[in-house]
Write a protein that holds these residues in place. Structure first.
Motif, PDB file in Angstrom:
ATOM      1  N   GLN A   1       0.837  -1.205   0.000  1.00 59.80           N
ATOM      2  CA  GLN A   1       0.000   0.000   0.000  1.00 59.80           C
ATOM      3  C   GLN A   1       0.872   1.256   0.000  1.00 59.80           C
ATOM      4  O   GLN A   1       0.607   2.216  -0.737  1.00 59.80           O
ATOM      5  N   ALA A   2       1.926   1.237   0.812  1.00 57.46           N
ATOM      6  CA  ALA A   2       2.834   2.385   0.873  1.00 57.46           C
ATOM      7  C   ALA A   2       3.579   2.569  -0.443  1.00 57.46           C
ATOM      8  O   ALA A   2       3.844   3.702  -0.867  1.00 57.46           O
ATOM      9  N   LEU A   3       3.909   1.466  -1.115  1.00 62.51           N
ATOM     10  CA  LEU A   3       4.624   1.546  -2.389  1.00 62.51           C
ATOM     11  C   LEU A   3       3.764   2.211  -3.460  1.00 62.51           C
ATOM     12  O   LEU A   3       4.240   3.084  -4.202  1.00 62.51           O
ATOM     13  N   VAL A   4       2.505   1.814  -3.547  1.00 63.51           N
ATOM     14  CA  VAL A   4       1.603   2.415  -4.533  1.00 63.51           C
ATOM     15  C   VAL A   4       1.387   3.895  -4.227  1.00 63.51           C
ATOM     16  O   VAL A   4       1.403   4.747  -5.125  1.00 63.51           O
ATOM     17  N   ARG A   5       1.205   4.221  -2.951  1.00 61.54           N
ATOM     18  CA  ARG A   5       0.990   5.622  -2.578  1.00 61.54           C
ATOM     19  C   ARG A   5       2.235   6.468  -2.869  1.00 61.54           C
ATOM     20  O   ARG A   5       2.127   7.589  -3.363  1.00 61.54           O
ATOM     21  N   LEU A   6       3.406   5.930  -2.560  1.00 57.73           N
ATOM     22  CA  LEU A   6       4.639   6.669  -2.823  1.00 57.73           C
ATOM     23  C   LEU A   6       4.795   6.937  -4.313  1.00 57.73           C
ATOM     24  O   LEU A   6       5.164   8.049  -4.719  1.00 57.73           O
ATOM     25  N   TRP A   7       4.528   5.936  -5.128  1.00 55.65           N
ATOM     26  CA  TRP A   7       4.638   6.097  -6.583  1.00 55.65           C
ATOM     27  C   TRP A   7       3.778   7.251  -7.086  1.00 55.65           C
ATOM     28  O   TRP A   7       4.222   8.081  -7.885  1.00 55.65           O
ATOM     29  N   LEU A   8       2.564   7.339  -6.605  1.00 55.39           N
ATOM     30  CA  LEU A   8       1.639   8.354  -7.104  1.00 55.39           C
ATOM     31  C   LEU A   8       1.830   9.718  -6.449  1.00 55.39           C
ATOM     32  O   LEU A   8       1.463  10.739  -7.044  1.00 55.39           O
ATOM     33  N   CYS A   9       2.403   9.753  -5.260  1.00 60.42           N
ATOM     34  CA  CYS A   9       2.413  11.002  -4.491  1.00 60.42           C
ATOM     35  C   CYS A   9       3.780  11.670  -4.365  1.00 60.42           C
ATOM     36  O   CYS A   9       3.843  12.860  -4.037  1.00 60.42           O
ATOM     37  N   THR A  10       4.868  10.951  -4.589  1.00 59.51           N
ATOM     38  CA  THR A  10       6.176  11.557  -4.372  1.00 59.51           C
ATOM     39  C   THR A  10       6.440  12.685  -5.360  1.00 59.51           C
ATOM     40  O   THR A  10       5.979  12.655  -6.510  1.00 59.51           O
ATOM     41  N   ASN A  11       7.209  13.667  -4.908  1.00 56.72           N
ATOM     42  CA  ASN A  11       7.608  14.769  -5.785  1.00 56.72           C
ATOM     43  C   ASN A  11       8.888  14.457  -6.549  1.00 56.72           C
ATOM     44  O   ASN A  11       9.271  15.215  -7.443  1.00 56.72           O
ATOM     45  N   ASP A  12       9.559  13.376  -6.189  1.00 55.56           N
ATOM     46  CA  ASP A  12      10.817  13.010  -6.838  1.00 55.56           C
ATOM     47  C   ASP A  12      10.526  12.124  -8.051  1.00 55.56           C
ATOM     48  O   ASP A  12      10.001  11.016  -7.916  1.00 55.56           O
ATOM     49  N   MET A  13      10.888  12.606  -9.228  1.00 47.66           N
ATOM     50  CA  MET A  13      10.580  11.877 -10.453  1.00 47.66           C
ATOM     51  C   MET A  13      11.334  10.551 -10.529  1.00 47.66           C
ATOM     52  O   MET A  13      10.818   9.551 -11.030  1.00 47.66           O
ATOM     53  N   GLY A  14      12.573  10.541 -10.028  1.00 47.56           N
ATOM     54  CA  GLY A  14      13.349   9.306 -10.056  1.00 47.56           C
ATOM     55  C   GLY A  14      12.733   8.224  -9.197  1.00 47.56           C
ATOM     56  O   GLY A  14      12.641   7.057  -9.609  1.00 47.56           O
ATOM     57  N   VAL A  15      12.294   8.591  -8.001  1.00 53.18           N
ATOM     58  CA  VAL A  15      11.647   7.627  -7.113  1.00 53.18           C
ATOM     59  C   VAL A  15      10.349   7.118  -7.732  1.00 53.18           C
ATOM     60  O   VAL A  15      10.046   5.919  -7.690  1.00 53.18           O
ATOM     61  N   ALA A  16       9.576   8.021  -8.326  1.00 47.10           N
ATOM     62  CA  ALA A  16       8.317   7.616  -8.956  1.00 47.10           C
ATOM     63  C   ALA A  16       8.567   6.627 -10.091  1.00 47.10           C
ATOM     64  O   ALA A  16       7.853   5.630 -10.234  1.00 47.10           O
ATOM     65  N   SER A  17       9.587   6.895 -10.889  1.00 53.07           N
ATOM     66  CA  SER A  17       9.916   5.993 -11.996  1.00 53.07           C
ATOM     67  C   SER A  17      10.339   4.618 -11.486  1.00 53.07           C
ATOM     68  O   SER A  17       9.937   3.586 -12.039  1.00 53.07           O
ATOM     69  N   GLU A  18      11.129   4.594 -10.417  1.00 50.95           N
ATOM     70  CA  GLU A  18      11.576   3.319  -9.850  1.00 50.95           C
ATOM     71  C   GLU A  18      10.405   2.544  -9.250  1.00 50.95           C
ATOM     72  O   GLU A  18      10.341   1.314  -9.360  1.00 50.95           O
ATOM     73  N   CYS A  19       9.479   3.253  -8.620  1.00 47.44           N
ATOM     74  CA  CYS A  19       8.292   2.590  -8.059  1.00 47.44           C
ATOM     75  C   CYS A  19       7.443   1.962  -9.160  1.00 47.44           C
ATOM     76  O   CYS A  19       6.988   0.816  -9.037  1.00 47.44           O
TER      77      CYS A  19
END
Length: 628
Positions: free
Chosen positions: A140-158
């Motif tokens: 659940q935290a992984l999906v939320r982080l992917w959609l909500c993070t401001n860091d594009m690199g982290v979002a891409s990795e998620c």
């Protein structure tokens, strides 16, 4: 050296733990990143020392008094390279705070990257993915982080991690080796599934701005077609009707994303992204043989058609009232709508030819491409319409089905070869080159394979017919192409002209039985592209151009730099075209030795032996440069 690096790194980390105000020595960490992972990978007997170092780093990461943990996290990620998921679990499943490490926030980015790196170890086997899927709060935290993070690199990795977990655990129904537990966690778990909706809906007040919600929407739009490729039912079917209905959707996640998530009247940029999503969705599902027997559709195309999204998107390109867009929005959406039309026509050629939209699209091309000659070289190119033209089935571009109508009946006739531009030349190159040879869809039925082979043969025959129709209508075609190729000052046009030469040389042509009618011409109409290059009217222009040494600006003062770089790019492209001619001609000589191409082939090989930049004729110019 490695032992010394290890000791110094360990001592420095302990010093950092004892003094929160001590800044990290980045030189020590950089050296450790380069030396220690390789050292421990080749010295398995030092695994205990490795664990001591890693546990020391991990313990230091929990110190909230220190603000900057990036250097230590980067080293720890490097040290985890090559580990399996089981080794990560043995290192400390209970002590690794996956949920907390996946929390959103700028200060959490290093920890986000560490948690993602560890979870990526679970993508190596279905059993590992199942284990990761069992961690409810982590997923659940992984999906939320992917959609909500401001860091594009982290979002891409998620996004990549989620997709890889789904791939490895794709489940028996769609041919994989896993049990589908990751799919069940993401789509059947209410808490995880709800994150897709709550994180992207503009009507949920969660403290995030409209811009942040828009970014989340774009990430979901980019990710969903990849999942649809793996399992269409997972994205299209209803999983939790109460959740979906709460966000205005009467279907699954796909229904919400494609029809409810984006407010097309309020957000023009996201409307454009939504159209691009439709294009990606078309590519996600290959054509299938449906009930009609001749119309090849797919679940994606059927879905878009049933929800009127297909017609409405094409209407934007055609600028019809059904588009429901105003005069300000249409120019902004036009390119994406044209790309959708191009995708539809190229991926579903049979469906396109049998649709009512075909005539409307052809009429649109006749309108947009019928321009004054000066327009093409002096104003912006209608690149979106040219993209559509190059993507249409070539059989639909013939003057009529038999190829014996007036050439003015096809929009290809509007493309100029004299006062022209790079987009036009590249479009002609695509049309004349024909379809990719031997294109057969893997895993398809014999009936579909036969249909695709027939379609390829028709396209190859149409490419040849269009070439000779255009050549008959433009007798100075090759003279103009060589002129553009020789004008290095206009680099993009020169490279496009050489690309056109290369495309005809390597063209995939065929002849239908009965054959398509060709126009009345006073020159030969070879069946092979490379032979047509060696036949009038092409030969008198193309062969001298390809054989002679390339132009150079070395005889100009200060001749090196951008101009010389342009000359080299043109020379290299020209050399590649000549090499392609040599290869294709060699194949023809082997098939028909009696045709007498040996002398031409020997001449071509002699020129190829001098390399792309023959130095012939440059002595005077070089001396002139030295004297200056």
């Amino acid at each position: 050296m490695a032992d010394w690096t290890y000791q110094r790194t360990l001592e420095h980390i302990k010093a950092l733990a004892g003094d929160p105000d001590l800044p990290p020595d980045h030189r020590i960490f950089d050296e450790a990143e380069m030396v220690l992972p390789v050292y421990f990978a080749s010295n398995k007997g030092r695994h205990e020392d490795l664990e001591i170092l890693m546990r020391t780093i991990a313990a230091n990461l929990t110190d909230s008094r220190r603000a900057d943990h990036a250097a230590a996290v980067n080293l720890l990620i490097k040290l985890f390279d090559g580990w399996t998921w089981q080794q990560v679990c043995d290192f400390g499943t209970q002590s690794i705070p996956y949920k907390d490490g996946l929390a959103d926030g700028d200060a959490m980015v290093p920890f986000n990257r560490l948690m993602i790196a560890l979870l990526s170890k679970a993508t190596q086997s279905p059993s590992d993915a199942e284990h990761a899927a069992s961690m409810h709060e982590t997923m659940q935290a992984l999906v939320r982080l992917w959609l909500c993070t401001n860091d594009m690199g982290v979002a891409s990795e998620c996004a990549e991690l989620l997709l890889n977990l789904l791939k490895v655990d794709i489940g028996a129904p769609v041919g994989g080796g896993g049990l589908g537990l990751v799919w069940k966690r993401i789509f059947s778990d209410r808490d995880v599934y709800n994150v897709f909706f709550s994180s992207t809906s503009q009507f949920v007040a969660d403290g995030r701005s409209k811009a942040q919600k828009t970014i989340a929407q774009s990430r979901l739009l980019d990710w969903l077609p990849h999942v649809a490729t793996l399992n269409w039912g997972a994205v299209a079917n209803v999983h939790h009707a109460d959740i979906e209905n709460a966000y205005g959707s009467n279907g699954g996640l796909l229904s919400y994303v494609s029809t409810k998530m984006v407010d097309v009247k309020d957000d023009l940029l996201m409307h454009r992204c939504l159209i691009d999503f439709y294009s990606n969705l078309l590519r996600a599902q290959p054509p299938e043989d449906v009930c009609s027997g001749t119309q090849y559709s797919s679940m994606a195309l059927q879905y878009l058609t049933e929800h009127n999204l297909h017609t409405r998107t094409i209407a934007i390109y055609l600028q019809l009232p059904e588009a429901q867009t105003d005069a300000f929005e249409t120019p902004f959406l036009y390119g994406s709508a044209a790309n959708y039309v191009a995708t539809y026509a190229s991926v579903y050629p049979d469906h396109f030819i049998g649709s009512e939209m075909r005539l409307l699209i052809m009429k649109r091309l006749h309108t947009t491409l019928n321009r004054r000659p000066a327009y093409w070289s002096q104003q912006d190119s209608p690149k979106h319409d040219l993209h559509v033209l190059a993507s249409l089935p070539r059989m639909s571009l013939l003057p009529n089905r038999d190829g014996n109508g007036p050439f003015s009946g096809t929009p290809v006739s509007y493309l100029p070869c004299r006062a022209t531009n790079a987009d036009v030349l590249n479009t002609l190159a695509t049309i004349f080159k024909g379809p990719p040879p031997n294109r057969v869809r893997p895993g398809s039925s014999n009936h579909l394979d036969g249909a695709f082979r027939k379609r390829n043969q028709e396209e190859a025959a149409a490419a040849r017919a269009l070439y000779f129709h255009y050549l008959a209508s433009n007798p100075g075609f090759w003279e103009n192409v060589v002129s553009h190729a020789d004008t290095i000052a206009i680099l993009d046009c020169a490279l496009a002209a050489i690309n056109l030469i290369h495309s005809v040389i390597t063209a995939n042509w065929s002849i239908l039985r009965p054959s398509l009618d060709l126009p009345q011409m006073n020159f030969a109409t070879p069946e092979v592209g490379c032979i047509s290059i060696l036949s009038p009217p092409a030969m008198q222009h193309i062969m001298p151009y390809l054989i002679r040494p390339p132009r150079t600006f070395a005889n100009l003062v200060g001749g090196r730099g951008d101009t010389e770089s342009a000359a080299y790019k043109v020379a290299l492209a020209k050399y590649d075209a000549l090499n392609a001619l040599s290869t294709c001609l060699q194949a023809e000589v082997e098939k028909s030795p009696e045709d007498g191409f040996d002398g031409i082939l020997a001449t071509i090989r002699k020129r190829l032996a001098t390399g792309p930049f023959s130095r012939e004729g440059e002595v005077g110019g070089s001396i002139g440069t030295l004297e200056s």
